[in-house]
Enzyme design. Structure first.
Site, PDB file in Angstrom:
ATOM      1  N   ASP A  60     107.200  68.493 114.446  1.00  0.00           N
ATOM      2  CA  ASP A  60     106.504  69.291 115.448  1.00  0.00           C
ATOM      3  C   ASP A  60     105.020  69.426 115.121  1.00  0.00           C
ATOM      4  OD1 ASP A  60     106.581  71.265 117.729  1.00  0.00           O
ATOM      5  OD2 ASP A  60     105.913  72.607 116.125  1.00  0.00           O
TER       6      ASP A  60
ATOM      7  N   GLU B  57     105.628  64.424 117.132  1.00  0.00           N
ATOM      8  CA  GLU B  57     105.103  65.037 118.341  1.00  0.00           C
ATOM      9  C   GLU B  57     103.596  65.134 118.142  1.00  0.00           C
ATOM     10  OE1 GLU B  57     104.186  68.768 120.959  1.00  0.00           O
ATOM     11  OE2 GLU B  57     104.660  68.974 118.847  1.00  0.00           O
TER      12      GLU B  57
END
Length: 728
Positions: free
Chosen positions: A404, A457
Site C-alpha cells: 500500500d 500500489e
C-alpha cells in the site's frame, strides 16, 4: 562456619527489587562461588521462601525490599524450585532467573546487522520446554528490541500486571531484552513495561506479537501454531508457475463486511464456494494485520505480525488460506509498511525515543494521515519490515503482497509543501532509504518464496516499479494501473453524447500499457468517501447504468493487464461501501443484478480458458480501430504468443461500444479468414441486456477494412461489448 552470600550493594538490590535493574540475572537466580551457591529471588509481601532441591529444602531469608536470599554449600548448582508462602497459602514456583538466555549471539548479531530473515522466531513470545532433574519446565521466552530503554519488564495476567518480579535482561549493544518465564502458556495476555531514557515507565504491546486481544483491548497474546497444512499440491505447483504471465483475476475483499460476523472459518465455508462459482483466480484481502480502529479498514497497523483477532485466531486464518489453496484459489494480502498510527501503547516512541519512526520531524510524519513514517534507513527497522513480509509468506502461505501507498514512501515531498520536507543527500526529492528498503523486500521475498507476486500500489510515473532490482528497478512483479482507472472512470462519467470529445482518455492507456506489468484496479477506493457505488458512476437511468457497468467489465477483462474488482461490484452493489454492514446480497433477487454476476462469471470463464487474455506484453494486443470516436467505439485483437512462422494459437476480437445507441451493420476488419463466433455479448438478455446480439457463425468476408484483407458486419449493442473467437 555458615556459608556467606555474595554481597550485593544496597542500591543494586533496590533496583532489582523494583524491577529496574538491566542485568537482573547477575543478581537473581543461582550463582556458584568457591563451593557456595547463592540463590536470590524477588517475592514482595511473601511471609517465607524456601529453596527445594531434589534432596534438600533450604530456607531463604528476606534480604532487602522483597529480595530473598538462600545460601548453601554445593559443588554444582542443582535443579531447584521455590516454595513461596503468603499467609496460609503456599505455592511451588520455578525461578525465571535460573535459565540461560533464549536469544543466541548469532541472533543478536543478525538483528544488529538487519539481516535476520526469520526475526519472528527470535523476538516476541515463544513457548519453550526444558527438561530437568526435578521434572520438565514449560513456559514462554519473551524478547523485545528496545535499545534506548533503561529497563524492561514483562507484565501480564500471569503476574497481575505487576512486572517487578519479571525484569528482563539486556543483551548488550543489540538492544534486545530477554526473559524466560516458567508457567506461562498459550492465551496469556502480556505487554512490555519500559523505562525510557527520562526515567518514566509506560506499557507497550509487543511489536512482534503473533496474536492480540480483540480491539479495543490492546494486550498482546501468547500463541503457537497448531494448524496442519494440506496445501502441499498448491505450493508445489506455485513454485513452478509464473503468476506474472498466467491468469490473474482478483476479487478484493474486506473480511469483516463481505458478510458480517463470519470470521475466518465462516469465510472459508461461504466465500470459497462463491469465489469458485464466480471464477476468480485470487482473493485479495484488505489488511488483516491487527489495527485498533475498524474504520481504518486495516490501513493503520499496530501489530504487524498478528492477524486481527476480530475474525478469529491465527490458526483460523491459516485454515482459511489452506482451504482457498485446496480449491485452487490464490491469496493476496494488503501490506502496509508506509506508515503506522501514533497510539501510545503501540510502536510510537516505543522505548521513549523515535525508534521505529524517523526522528527527523520533516520525514517522520505523514501530514495527511496523522501517522508516523518508518525510519527506513535504520537497519533494525528495515529488518522488522522485511521479515514481516516474509512472515506472512512463510507462516500463512500467502501467495502475494499488495504493498500500500508506495508513492508516499518514494517521495520525500509527498503531500508536503515547500519548507515541509528535507531533500536527500543529493538535493533530490527521492527517499533513497525507502527505495533501498523496497528493493530489499521484493528481492528477498522472491528469492525465498518462488511463485509469489509482489504488487505495488504506486500512483505516479516512477520508472521501473516492476523492473528487476539488478537493473535499478524496485523489483515488484506488478503495479496497480491508477492511470487506467482514473482515465476510464472519468471517460465513463461523461454522458455518451459527449464522449466523442474525450476519446483520447479511453485510448491513452495503450500508449504505456506495456511499460510496466499492470493490474487494472476497480478497488474499494472508488466506492468510499462519497464516491458512491461503481454502477452509480455511470450516467443515465438504471438500465443505462447497468449496461455501462457491463461494458466496463468486458473492456477491463480484455484490456492488457490483470484485473481486480472490489466485492459487490460483480452484482452491481448500489450503495456506497460501508465496512459496518454486509453487502446487499438481496440484490441477487433482481434479474439484472443476477445477470451482472452471471456476466462476470462468464468473463472469468473465458479469461481463464483463453491464453490470449494473459499475454500482457505488446505482442498480445493489436488495435483494429482506435480512432472511431464519432461512434464512441474501440476494437482490438487480443492474442497469445505466436510460434515461429505461424499466427497466434489463441486470439479474440473485442469490440466495445460506449455510445448509447446500437450500431447495425457495423463493419470491422478481422485478422484472417474463416468463421467466427460471438462468445460473449454484454447485451445478452441473460445478463440484463436488450438483446442486440450476433447469433450463429460469422463468416469473414474478403472485403478489406481497417487495413485488413478480411472483415465482417456486426450488430453492436448500445453501451455494450462483444468478443469474437475464431472457430477452428
Amino acid at each position: 562456619m555458615e556459608p556467606q552470600a555474595t554481597a550485593v550493594a544496597t542500591d543494586v538490590l533496590d533496583a532489582v527489587a523494583e524491577g529496574r535493574y538491566p542485568l537482573p540475572h547477575d543478581v537473581l537466580g543461582a550463582h556458584l562461588n568457591d563451593g557456595v551457591v547463592t540463590i536470590r529471588s524477588v517475592h514482595h509481601l511473601a511471609d517465607s521462601v524456601e529453596v527445594l532441591t531434589q534432596d534438600h529444602t533450604y530456607p531463604a531469608t528476606h534480604e532487602h525490599g522483597g529480595v530473598w536470599v538462600c545460601v548453601f554449600a554445593a559443588e554444582d548448582i542443582p535443579d531447584y524450585r521455590l516454595r513461596v508462602t503468603y499467609g496460609d497459602h503456599s505455592q511451588i514456583v520455578d525461578d525465571p532467573y535460573r535459565f540461560l538466555p533464549t536469544v543466541g549471539e548469532m541472533d543478536t548479531y543478525l538483528i544488529s546487522e538487519g539481516r535476520h530473515e526469520r526475526l519472528w522466531e527470535v523476538l516476541g513470545a515463544h513457548l519453550m520446554h526444558f527438561d530437568g532433574v526435578m521434572g520438565p519446565v514449560d513456559g514462554v521466552a519473551f524478547a523485545v528490541w528496545a535499545p534506548n530503554a533503561q529497563a524492561v519488564r514483562v507484565v501480564g495476567d500471569f503476574n497481575f500486571w505487576d512486572g517487578t518480579g519479571h525484569a528482563m535482561r539486556t543483551m548488550g549493544a543489540s538492544g534486545v531484552w530477554e526473559l524466560f518465564i516458567p508457567g506461562v502458556g498459550v492465551g496469556a495476555r502480556y505487554k512490555f513495561e519500559i523505562q525510557g531514557p527520562s526515567g518514566n515507565w509506560f506499557q507497550k504491546a509487543d511489536p512482534m506479537a503473533r496474536a492480540t486481544e480483540i480491539p479495543p483491548a490492546t494486550a498482546s497474546v501468547v500463541t503457537d501454531v497448531f494448524h496442519t497444512w494440506n496445501d502441499e499440491d498448491w505450493l508445489r505447483a506455485r513454485e513452478d508457475a509464473n503468476p506474472h504471465s498466467g491468469p490473474m483475476s482478483i476479487y478484493e475483499v474486506h473480511a469483516g463486511s463481505w458478510k458480517q460476523d463470519l470470521g475466518y472459518r465462516g469465510l472459508a465455508d461461504e466465500l470459497i464456494p462463491y469465489v469458485k462459482k464466480m471464477g476468480f483466480t485470487h482473493v485479495e484481502f484488505m489488511p488483516l494485520a491487527e489495527h485498533p480502529f475498524g474504520g481504518s479498514w486495516g490501513y493503520q497497523v499496530t501489530s504487524y505480525y498478528a492477524p486481527t483477532s476480530r475474525y478469529g485466531t491465527p490458526d483460523d486464518f491459516r485454515y482459511l488460506v489452506d482451504r482457498l489453496h485446496q480449491e485452487g484459489i490464490g491469496v493476496i494480502l494488503d501490506w502496509v509498511p508506509a506508515h503506522f498510527p501514533k497510539d501510545d501503547w503501540a510502536l510510537a516512541r516505543f522505548d521513549g525515543t523515535p525508534l521505529y519512526e524517523d526522528p527527523d520531524p520533516l520525514r517522520g510524519e505523514h501530514p495527511d494521515w496523522g501517522t508516523y513514517v518508518f525510519n527506513f534507513g535504520r537497519t533494525e527497522v528495515r529488518n522488522f519490515l522485511v521479515a514481516n513480509a516474509l512472515y506472512w509468506l512463510d507462516q500463512f502461505h500467502i501467495d502475494g503482497l499488495r504493498v500500500d501507498a508506495v508513492a508516499s514512501m518514494l517521495y520525500l515531498d509527498y503531500s508536503r509543501k515547500d519548507g515541509q520536507w528535507r531533500p536527500n543527500q543529493y538535493g533530490g526529492r527521492e527517499n533513497l532509504e525507502a527505495i533501498s528498503f523496497l528493493q530489499e523486500a521484493t528481492a528477498t521475498s522472491y528469492r525465498l518464496h518462488p511463485g509469489i507476486v509482489m504488487i505495488a500500489e504506486e500512483s505516479t510515473a516512477w520508472p521501473g516499479v516492476t523492473a528487476p532490482t539488478s537493473g535499478g528497478g524496485l523489483g515488484f512483479g506488478m503495479k496497480w494501473n491508477m492511470g487506467w482507472m482514473n482515465d476510464t472512470l472519468r471517460y465513463l462519467s461523461e454522458d455518451p453524447v459527449n464522449r466523442r470529445w474525450h476519446h483520447g482518455e479511453l485510448t491513452f492507456s495503450l500508449v504505456y500499457a506495456f511499460s510496466e506489468n499492470y493490474v487494472l484496479p476497480l478497488s474499494h477506493d472508488e466506492v468510499v468517501h462519497g464516491k458512491g457505488a461503481l454502477v452509480s458512476k455511470m450516467p443515465g437511468d438504471h438500465w443505462q447504468q447497468m449496461a455501462g457497468l457491463r461494458s466496463l467489465f468486458a473492456y477491463q477483462w480484455s484490456h492488457p493487464g490483470k484485473q481486480l474488482i472490489f466485492m459487490g461490484q460483480e452484482f452491481a452493489q448500489e450503495q456506497e461501501w460501508n465496512e459496518s454492514y454486509s453487502l446487499d446480497w438481496w440484490l441477487y433477487d433482481r434479474p439484472d443484478h443476477a445477470g451482472m454476476a452471471a456476466l462476470v462469471a462468464r468473463l472469468n470463464e473465458l479469461y481463464r480458458s483463453h491464453s490470449a487474455l494473459w499475454n500482457d506484453t505488446y505482442t498480445g494486443f493489436e488495435w483494429i480501430d482506435a480512432s472511431d470516436g464519432d461512434h464512441n467505439l474501440i476494437s482490438y485483437i487480443r492474442k497469445s504468443e505466436a510460434t515461429s512462422g505461424h499466427r497466434a494459437q489463441d486470439e479474440l476480437v473485442c469490440v466495445v461500444n460506449f455510445a448509447g445507441n446500437p450500431h447495425e451493420g457495423y463493419r470491422i476488419g478481422l485478422p484472417h479468414a474463416g468463421t467466427w463466433q460471438e462468445v460473449v455479448n454484454t447485451d445478452d438478455p441473460q445478463y440484463g441486456g436488450s438483446g442486440v446480439v450476433n447469433i450463429g457463425e460469422l463468416v469473414a468476408e474478403e472485403i478489406p477494412w481497417n487495413g485488413r484483407p478480411y472483415s465482417v458486419e456486426l450488430r453492436v449493442p448500445p453501451l455494450g461489448a462483444l468478443w469474437l473467437a475464431p472457430q477452428h
